[in-house]
Design an enzyme around this catalytic site. Structure first.
Site, PDB file in Angstrom:
ATOM      1  N   ASP A 114      -7.821   1.958   0.719  1.00 54.07           N
ATOM      2  CA  ASP A 114      -6.770   1.195   1.432  1.00 54.07           C
ATOM      3  C   ASP A 114      -7.179  -0.282   1.379  1.00 54.07           C
ATOM      4  O   ASP A 114      -8.356  -0.640   1.559  1.00 54.07           O
ATOM      5  CB  ASP A 114      -6.337   1.672   2.684  1.00 54.07           C
ATOM      6  CG  ASP A 114      -5.626   2.840   2.750  1.00 54.07           C
ATOM      7  OD1 ASP A 114      -5.230   3.355   1.747  1.00 54.07           O
ATOM      8  OD2 ASP A 114      -5.465   3.383   3.830  1.00 54.07           O
ATOM      9  N   ASP A 116      -7.468  -3.066   2.998  1.00 54.89           N
ATOM     10  CA  ASP A 116      -7.600  -3.876   4.498  1.00 54.89           C
ATOM     11  C   ASP A 116      -9.036  -3.564   4.810  1.00 54.89           C
ATOM     12  O   ASP A 116      -9.709  -3.164   3.923  1.00 54.89           O
ATOM     13  CB  ASP A 116      -6.555  -2.959   5.361  1.00 54.89           C
ATOM     14  CG  ASP A 116      -6.932  -1.639   5.676  1.00 54.89           C
ATOM     15  OD1 ASP A 116      -8.024  -1.034   5.268  1.00 54.89           O
ATOM     16  OD2 ASP A 116      -6.149  -1.128   6.369  1.00 54.89           O
ATOM     17  N   TYR A 338       2.626  -0.164   1.180  1.00 59.19           N
ATOM     18  CA  TYR A 338       1.261   0.124   2.256  1.00 59.19           C
ATOM     19  C   TYR A 338       2.232  -0.596   3.643  1.00 59.19           C
ATOM     20  O   TYR A 338       2.397  -1.619   3.905  1.00 59.19           O
ATOM     21  CB  TYR A 338       0.234  -0.642   1.841  1.00 59.19           C
ATOM     22  CG  TYR A 338      -0.901  -0.640   2.466  1.00 59.19           C
ATOM     23  CD1 TYR A 338      -1.667   0.934   2.758  1.00 59.19           C
ATOM     24  CD2 TYR A 338      -1.683  -1.382   3.292  1.00 59.19           C
ATOM     25  CE1 TYR A 338      -2.712   1.139   3.354  1.00 59.19           C
ATOM     26  CE2 TYR A 338      -2.690  -1.167   4.114  1.00 59.19           C
ATOM     27  CZ  TYR A 338      -3.203   0.212   4.185  1.00 59.19           C
ATOM     28  OH  TYR A 338      -4.519   0.360   4.968  1.00 59.19           O
TER      29      TYR A 338
END
Length: 644
Positions: A114, A116, A338
């Site tokens: 992901d 982040d 997302y």
């Protein structure tokens, strides 16, 4: 000879979806500790054999070494210097062994975690397990002749165009962002565990009706609780005051007018009575002025995580942790982009028309989406672009039946409506304001008519209701049918709702879009607050006593400003502007001083506990605590009727 390319995603379902897209469906899957998907293709112009697998969230968790894990033998103040170790987060899943086995002999590693900070941190956890086992031909981390062998894919949705674009634009993992997560984990461990162990050991054996297995402190959790307790204190300390307001009643052509007194209200009955008498003596209201203007209600910015969580709690009745789980499932299934993003501005290259066109045949939104495309869409301005991910949008059309109804559909329905609303025209209203005079006192009446509904057609809960005034002209007189001197009492503020609490956490920088639901969930599970009707967050006796104790000893322990400052330091690490070790060392020293001061003054908190809970001596409990759950055992005098 073809290259061997290992690709790793954050969840098994994502690995399957990405493999299907990149292989055009020509993928062979095999079972291992975690599923592995294999296919032949080309990587950067060379023939390649691809292997796609996944982890299940973080590979490692941080803890103290075994010597410091005893609650009874280790002084909590030692934890500020105690050595830490990274251990496998899910030993039973054998993730490390799986990565090492699949990475053996590979030439290239592509990370699909992901996008982040947490995902960046997991990238480096995966690299620790794969790079040492990669082929020498690939050169491990650096490659022979400086050739890059570890790549990072950046993507915001599980759609074929997005995944292929990410594959064609691979970048390097960002070590600075990963180090910011390491710093946060270490600080939260040292501070949280030291305070939690000390508080739990100090209070557990002293009060019989203190039915809490752990009395925890958290650098984010405690300021979150503080917001709830401060509101409770404002409610309990509130002193209601009587007030009076003059309310004349009049109508025109059978339409009653809602008149607002220009003074609002007064806090002296005699003064209110005097003004009411002046208006009664006048008997008529004179129209002083009638003004009309066009007003616009701006369309919403793009949807970020905090706005999604606030709406889900306030309007859908979903707790933030549950709402996030639903949104993540919709993301991994390829229906939403997302769902963890702080950005509310669409980037310049965002394909708005393409996303709207994807909803053109939808049975609910299709007609509206088609009309938007026909009239043309201007790229929305405004909002904030944090540079992480675009706002949350639908990426695939889905019906209620397809999603199985329930919470999944309600969240998808809101995201789709918000997206269409954010690219729609503003709503336009015509507002009329009439000013009246009677006995020297001024009153106003307002009316509103919808001219163009704009985005409120698809977001009806944001619409302003039409309520027009009858025709009025300056100099006209209306008879007062009655003049009431209304008496009311000021009312205290209400308890914070989950939506209010999320807003405060965002405002003061407590937690991130990813961790806000976790902190709220923690204070509920620790029995510090309860969620009541209307999703109001009401602190319990234990939660109130804890915060009052911190306020007495060191208010900074529960104030949001301290955590916000730490988050700012972590941001500097993530941007490469601060050294991780220096930030951790400085912050640890600050909290060590606070901890030692707290320990030396804990009797102040103890006196509050004594006032709120029963000392063990007076409770007369003859039995010890259970060694497993740490709660006091109850004596059952007679054999139960049924054992199970």
């Amino acid at each position: 000879m073809s290259l061997s390319v290992l690709m790793v995603a954050e969840k098994p379902s994502l690995a399957g979806s990405i493999a299907q897209i990149l292989s055009d469906g020509r993928v062979a899957s095999r079972r291992a500790a975690l599923d592995v998907h294999e296919w032949e293709g080309r990587f950067r112009g060379q023939p390649a054999r691809f292997k796609m697998t996944s982890v299940i969230g973080h590979v490692y968790s941080i803890d103290f070494t075994a010597a410091f894990n005893s609650w009874d033998k280790v002084d909590p103040s030692q934890l500020y210097d105690a050595p830490t170790v990274k251990q496998e987060a899910n030993p039973k899943a054998h993730v490390c062994e799986h990565l090492q086995r699949e990475g053996r002999g590979c030439d290239v590693l592509v990370l699909w975690l992901d996008c982040d900070r947490e995902g960046e941190n997991i990238c480096f956890e995966v690299m620790d397990n794969v790079v040492p086992y990669m082929s020498r031909r690939g050169g491990g981390g650096g490659g022979s002749g400086g050739q890059q062998t570890v790549f990072r894919a950046r993507f915001s949705a599980i759609t074929a165009p997005e995944i292929r674009a990410a594959m064609n634009n691979l970048v390097s993992p960002n070590e600075a962002e990963a180090l910011a997560v390491d710093a946060r984990q270490e600080l939260d461990l040292r501070v949280g565990v030291s305070f939690t162990r000390f508080q739990t050991r100090f209070f557990q054996g002293r009060y019989g009706n203190l039915d809490a297995s752990v009395i925890s402190y958290g650098p984010c959790q405690t300021p979150t609780l503080n917001f709830c307790v401060e509101r409770h204190q404002a409610i309990t300390s509130f002193q209601p005051e009587p007030f009076w307001a003059v309310r004349p009643r009049a109508s025109k052509a059978g339409v009653p007018l809602e008149l607002e007194w220009e003074r609002g209200r007064v806090f002296d009955q005699d003064v209110g009575g005097m003004y009411a008498a002046l208006v009664r003596d006048a008997k008529r209201l004179r129209v002083v002025d009638v003004g009309e203007k066009e007003d616009r209600k701006s369309r919403p910015h793009g949807l970020n995580t905090v706005e999604l969580l606030k709406y889900a709690s306030a309007s859908l009745g979903l707790g933030p942790a549950h709402a996030m789980q639903v949104a993540e499932r919709l993301y991994t299934s390829g229906y939403l982009s997302y769902p963890r993003t702080e950005s509310s501005a669409y980037p310049p290259n965002f394909d708005i028309n393409g996303n709207v066109a994807a909803l053109r045949n939808h049975p609910v939104f299709g007609g509206y989406a088609s009309a938007l495309l026909q009239q043309g869409i201007k790229h929305p301005q405004g909002g904030t672009d944090v540079g992480d991910h675009p706002p949350i949008t639908p990426v695939r059309s889905a019906t209620e039946t397809e999603l199985g109804g329930g919470d999944a559909w309600r969240v998808y329905d809101y995201v789709a409506r918000h997206f269409l609303g954010s690219v729609s025209p503003d709503a336009v209203y015509r507002k009329t304001k009439a000013v009246f005079e009677a006995g020297g006192e001024m009153f106003t009446a307002t009316g509103c008519v919808v001219v163009k509904p704009g985005f409120t057609s698809i977001m009806p809960w944001r619409a302003t209701q039409s309520d027009s005034l009858p025709p009025l002209s300056p100099g006209e007189h209306l008879t007062c049918s009655e003049v009431e001197l209304y008496q009311g009492r000021t009312s205290p503020p209400d308890y914070l709702t989950e939506s209010d609490l999320i807003g405060l956490m965002e405002k003061y920088g407590i937690g991130t879009d990813a961790s806000i639901p976790v902190h709220i969930n923690n204070i509920c599970e620790r029995n510090y607050v309860s969620i009541q009707a209307g999703r109001k967050v009401v602190p319990t006796e234990l939660g109130i006593t804890l915060i009052r104790g911190y306020q007495l000893i060191d208010p900074e322990l529960c104030k949001p400003q301290v955590r916000a400052h730490v988050e700012q330091q972590l941001d500097l690490i993530a941007k490469g502007k601060a050294d991780k070790e220096a930030v951790v060392a400085h912050t640890v020293e600050q909290f060590r001083a606070k901890f030692l001061f707290f320990v030396s003054h804990v009797t102040r908190m103890d006196s509050l506990f004594e006032a709120s809970f029963s000392p063990l001596a007076s409770s007369g409990k003859p039995l010890s605590k259970c060694g497993k759950c740490r709660r006091y055992m109850k004596y059952i005098s007679a054999r139960p009727q049924r054992l199970y």
